[in-house]
Structure formats: C-alpha cells, structure tokens
Design a protein around this motif. Structure first.
Motif, PDB file in Angstrom:
ATOM      1  N   PRO A 166       4.185  14.791  10.930  1.00 49.10           N
ATOM      2  CA  PRO A 166       2.808  14.297  10.841  1.00 49.10           C
ATOM      3  C   PRO A 166       2.223  13.935  12.201  1.00 49.10           C
ATOM      4  O   PRO A 166       1.032  14.161  12.442  1.00 49.10           O
ATOM      5  N   GLU A 167       3.055  13.409  13.096  1.00 43.79           N
ATOM      6  CA  GLU A 167       2.560  13.049  14.427  1.00 43.79           C
ATOM      7  C   GLU A 167       2.103  14.288  15.189  1.00 43.79           C
ATOM      8  O   GLU A 167       1.030  14.297  15.806  1.00 43.79           O
ATOM      9  N   ARG A 168       2.886  15.365  15.107  1.00 35.75           N
ATOM     10  CA  ARG A 168       2.495  16.604  15.784  1.00 35.75           C
ATOM     11  C   ARG A 168       1.259  17.227  15.131  1.00 35.75           C
ATOM     12  O   ARG A 168       0.400  17.769  15.818  1.00 35.75           O
ATOM     13  N   VAL A 169       1.195  17.147  13.805  1.00 37.56           N
ATOM     14  CA  VAL A 169       0.017  17.674  13.116  1.00 37.56           C
ATOM     15  C   VAL A 169      -1.233  16.933  13.595  1.00 37.56           C
ATOM     16  O   VAL A 169      -2.255  17.553  13.892  1.00 37.56           O
ATOM     17  N   ALA A 184     -10.090  28.276  22.979  1.00 37.27           N
ATOM     18  CA  ALA A 184      -8.816  27.689  23.396  1.00 37.27           C
ATOM     19  C   ALA A 184      -7.659  28.562  22.901  1.00 37.27           C
ATOM     20  O   ALA A 184      -7.549  28.833  21.705  1.00 37.27           O
ATOM     21  N   ASP A 185      -6.788  28.990  23.829  1.00 37.52           N
ATOM     22  CA  ASP A 185      -5.687  29.862  23.434  1.00 37.52           C
ATOM     23  C   ASP A 185      -4.471  29.049  23.006  1.00 37.52           C
ATOM     24  O   ASP A 185      -4.443  27.820  23.119  1.00 37.52           O
ATOM     25  N   ILE A 186      -3.465  29.737  22.493  1.00 36.17           N
ATOM     26  CA  ILE A 186      -2.276  29.076  21.972  1.00 36.17           C
ATOM     27  C   ILE A 186      -1.586  28.256  23.060  1.00 36.17           C
ATOM     28  O   ILE A 186      -1.126  27.135  22.823  1.00 36.17           O
ATOM     29  N   VAL A 200       2.987  25.764  17.551  1.00 37.54           N
ATOM     30  CA  VAL A 200       1.536  25.775  17.361  1.00 37.54           C
ATOM     31  C   VAL A 200       1.131  26.903  16.425  1.00 37.54           C
ATOM     32  O   VAL A 200       0.300  26.711  15.523  1.00 37.54           O
ATOM     33  N   VAL A 201       1.716  28.087  16.615  1.00 38.34           N
ATOM     34  CA  VAL A 201       1.391  29.220  15.746  1.00 38.34           C
ATOM     35  C   VAL A 201       1.732  28.882  14.298  1.00 38.34           C
ATOM     36  O   VAL A 201       0.949  29.150  13.372  1.00 38.34           O
TER      37      VAL A 201
END
Length: 362
Positions: A166-169, A184-186, A200-201
């Motif tokens: 959840p923190e990364r989300v 903004a790219d990956i 990220v993907v």
C-alpha cells in the motif's frame, strides 16, 4: 438486478443451478460478474438459445483477464467503458458546443459562459462520481481520499490476487498525480517512487485494470512532411479529481498554482472529450516538439484540440497558431478547437472554434 458480490444465494446457485441466476426481466443487470466468470459463458449460450438482443448488461469494477473471457463473445457482447459524470451530465455545461455538430461542419455563434474560475476548480477537485453530486466540496474531497486508500489497501489486489505494498501504491499514485497530463515515462515514475521499472509496470497495469489510471496514447497518422510522431503516452487518472486526492490538495491550493492548475485542466478536458465523443482520445507530438493536446477521430475526420486554462486573446492566438501549424502537416483537413477554462464561445475569422469547457457537449 443481480449483485454477484453481495447476494448470498450466488455461491450456492453457481454449484446447484447457475442458469437460474440469469432468469428475470430483461435486460438483466449482472453486477460484479467477474467474481463468477462462468456467468459469461452461461450468458453466451443463453443469448444463442433466445436469439434476442438486449438480454444482459454485465458490469464490473475490474477489467476481466483474458482467461475469464476465453470465449470473446463476439457478435453477442458489446464492450463499453464507463466514465465518471461529465459537466454536461451534472448540468454544469449547457452542451451548446457539440462535438458531433463540429464534426458536421457546424460552428457556434458567440455564447457566454457563466462558470467562474473558482467554480471550475471546485468541479475538477470534486470529481464526477454520482455519489459526489450534491456533496459539499470538502465531503467530496474526503470521499475521494478514502477511495484511494481503499484502492491502495484492497482494490489493487483485485485483478490477480497479488499482494502489493500500500505504501508503494500511494507513492505511485502521488507520482502520477504530480505528472498528470504529461508524458512521464516509466523510468521517471520508478525513480520518483523508488522502485524498479518492472514494479511500476506491474502496478500501472493493476491500476489500469481497476479503472484508476488511464493512458492517453500517442496519435499515429500520415503526415505531409518528413516529421515523425512521437509515441509516448500521457498519464491520466480516470477522473482528475483523484490527482487532487492523491496529493491531498485543496481547491485553493490548485487555484494558487497556475502551472499545476493548467496540467489538471488539460486532464479534465481529456476526460470530457473521451466521454462526449465515445472515442479514444489521443495526443500528438512531432519530433520537432510541435504538439496538440488532444486528437479525436469524429466521423473519420480528426478534431485537433488545444487546451488553455486562460481565455485572453493572446492565449487563444497562441493556441490557434499551434493548431494551424500542426494542421499544415496533415494529409486531411481537421476540425480545430481551442478549449478554455472560461470566457465565451465563438468562431474565429480563420475558422477555429473557441469554446469554454462549460459549453462543451456530445
């Protein structure tokens, strides 16, 4: 209506008599059907047996995987992606400047818009969820933030059952919010969030599958010149109010930050165009960096759109110049439109239509 996720009969009947779940007045609405994917195949066979259109409406908050819809349903199902409400649907736009009419060559006479800048900002921050209509702005902001918390802790697992941080989300949602309406790219997002490109993907795919993030793809067409079109998508939320929620901003914060307000407004206009046209909305940038903010194919004719939060003559002139120069690169004659945050709607002497978002409609 059958609510697959809440009706206590569903688990039992799926094992004992699944076909009975499709019985009832038609069209029968089957909500959150992806929880019981066998209903898809049952409906296919029921449609074949009845040989009548308009039998079922399948709705869900998650895009189904290919495994769930192994049989495509071609010729039986039509796929529709729903949007949050537009200004036209909430009554904040008169719809006097119709995209369909523009495609037919009609142009508007001078029309005044009654929406103030502060009202526009509040509309962008509130969002178009039906439950938000009638709420105070503060209550709507609170509801949107709670929704994103639900996304980060629960919904992000829905597409495939994979546990994600959840923190990364939340960090990714904030990064998408800061970069809303940009290419903004990956790698940029990965650096901002502090995770790998692969992470990220994966997270973007999950957010897309639960209809939180949506990319605005780059347009591809034939050009008169030797210039080439770049291919990077622009980043958006399904409703730009989620960008405000992800950053915990208030309407006054947006109004006091003209640059970010412009980013958010462009995303807002793309949201409206997508709903009004019922078509994919693209963006286009040449390798010379000449770009237009949005491109929509209307009846085989491209509509090129420049988005400007301001509406003063020099701002509109700049947008019109960009549209004219980009149009000169194309093999077909496009419709040209400048969408503003306020001011009147009118048709310029060069044929370019100028319209505030509060007068746009389908």
């Amino acid at each position: 209506m059958l609510s697959v996720d809440t009706d206590p009969r569903v688990p039992f009947l799926m094992g004992a008599d699944p076909g009975s779940l499709l019985e009832g007045d038609v069209p029968r609405l089957i909500d959150e059907w992806q929880i019981q994917p066998h209903l898809w195949d049952l409906a296919r066979h029921t449609i074949d047996r009845r040989q009548v259109k308009g039998q079922f409406i399948f709705t869900g908050s998650t895009a189904p995987t290919e495994e769930l819809t192994r049989h495509s349903g071609a010729g039986r199902f039509a796929h529709v992606t729903m949007s949050t409400l537009t200004m036209f649907e909430t009554g904040e736009s008169s719809g006097a400047v119709s995209l369909a009419a523009l495609a037919e060559g009609e142009t508007p006479n001078y029309l005044e818009s009654g929406l103030s800048f502060d009202e526009l900002v509040e509309t962008m921050c509130r969002g178009g969820w039906p439950d938000n209509v009638g709420l105070t702005v503060q209550d709507a902001l609170r509801s949107n933030r709670e929704y994103l918390e639900q996304v980060a802790h629960v919904d992000i697992r829905t597409p495939d059952g994979v546990q994600r941080s959840p923190e990364r989300v939340n960090r990714l949602l904030a990064s998408l919010a800061r970069n809303v309406g940009t290419e903004a790219d990956i790698q940029t997002l990965a650096k901002d969030v502090g995770v790998s490109r692969d992470t990220v993907v994966d997270y973007l795919d999950a957010l897309s599958r639960i209809f939180i993030s949506v990319d605005q793809p780059a347009w591809s067409t034939h050009l008169r010149s030797k210039a080439t079109l770049r291919k990077s998508p622009k980043r958006h939320f399904v409703d730009p109010a989620l960008a405000v929620a992800a950053l915990a901003r208030q309407p006054r914060d947006i109004a006091d930050d003209p640059e970010y307000a412009g980013q958010l407004f462009e995303s807002f206009v793309v949201h409206e165009l997508r709903a009004y046209s019922d078509e994919q909305v693209y963006h286009a940038r040449l390798n010379t960096n000449l770009e237009v903010d949005a491109v929509v194919q209307l009846n085989g004719r491209p509509l090129l759109v420049e988005v400007k939060l301001g509406h003063y003559p020099h701002v509109v002139d700049e947008a019109a110049s960009t549209l004219t120069r980009f149009a000169s690169q194309l093999e077909v004659e496009p419709v040209l439109l400048v969408v503003t945050g306020g001011g009147p709607a009118y048709t310029r002497a060069d044929g370019i239509v100028v319209a505030p978002v509060s007068l746009l409609g389908p």
